[in-house]
Design an enzyme around this catalytic site. Structure first.
Site: not given
Ligand code: KIV
Length: 272
Positions: A52, A121, A190
């Protein structure tokens, strides 16, 4: 440098678990469109995350909150069309899973059906446990995301390192175990201290992928536009830029502008 690397026809969630067991580090990058995903996939990446973060790097929003489920599906389906090898994980965007498990399942099903992605995710620990279970029960693989969770930026107030204090670190460790028990196939950590991330990676049997979480985890993820230096204002300590595309593109486009104005382009050979 010699690196253990088995060749996979198509990386699956099972391949990632095998990689962890075989001590092969997992490579993951974001991509949001067909052309970039084709390059990333062709270069041999294990996992493409349709993150996202598209809200930031593709749409120019300050946070990840505004991106919609429809927009995520658009990005993910472009990536799916480009990819032959990587596992494609798609972020459930803010607002598509937080209110209740039924809505979470509906959102995950839309992503799987309409984009062709391979897994979703979602950010959070205990607070999204029921939604995670509901999605997993439908046969959809889920990757967790703990530590700095950008969809909660207004709760945190800043993008600084998370879980530096004992209480938050303890909660994160418990959440990681919960995600494993619930059946997640992996976890993104993260921006947390490297020592804590290593401890978490050693405490679970599923792969732990870090961004700003040190070298002791099972793999690394970066936002593609940061890693190739297309962005240049975002400079966290964890970011390694492998190219400076911002500079190279600015130079190339400047040259093109010059050539057009000077009637140097097109030349005799570049016309019919
Ligand atoms: O949205 C994204 O790019 C992420 C990464 C920073 C892991 O969730």
């Amino acid at each position: 440098m010699s690196v253990a690397k088995k060749d996979y026809k198509r990386v699956t969630v099972k391949s990632l678990i095998d990689m962890k067991q075989n001590n092969e580090k997992i490579s993951m990058l974001t991509a949001y469109d067909y052309t970039m995903a084709k390059i990333v996939d062709g270069a041999g990446i294990d996992v493409i995350l349709v993150g996202d973060s598209a809200s930031n790097v593709m749409a120019g929003h300050e946070t990840t909150l505004p991106i919609t489920l429809d927009q995520m599906i658009y990005h993910a389906s472009s990536v799916v069309r480009a990819s032959e090898r990587a596992l494609i994980v798609v972020d459930l965007p803010f607002g598509s899973y937080q209110s209740d498990p039924k809505e979470a399942l509906r959102s995950a099903i839309r992503i799987m059906k309409e984009s062709g992605g391979h897994a979703v995710k979602m950010e959070g620990g205990r607070e999204v446990k029921e939604s995670i279970k509901r999605i997993l029960n439908a046969g959809i693989p889920v990757m967790g995301h703990l530590g700095l969770t950008p969809q909660s930026i207004y709760k945190f107030g800043t993008y600084t390192v998370r879980a530096k204090e004992d209480q938050e670190a303890q909660q994160l460790k418990e959440d990681a175990l919960m995600l494993e028990r619930a059946g997640c196939f992996g976890i993104v950590l993260e921006k947390i201290p490297a020592k804590l991330a290593t401890e978490v990676a050693q405490s679970v049997s599923i792969p732990v992928i870090g961004i700003g979480a040190g070298a002791g985890v099972d793999g690394q993820v970066l936002v593609l536009h940061d890693m190739i230096g297309m962005t240049h204002e975002f400079n966290p300590r964890f970011l390694r830029r492998y190219m400076n595309l911002y500079e190279d593109m600015t130079k190339a486009i400047g040259q093109y502008v010059h050539d057009v104005k000077a009637v140097d382009f097109p030349s005799d050979k570049e016309q019919y």
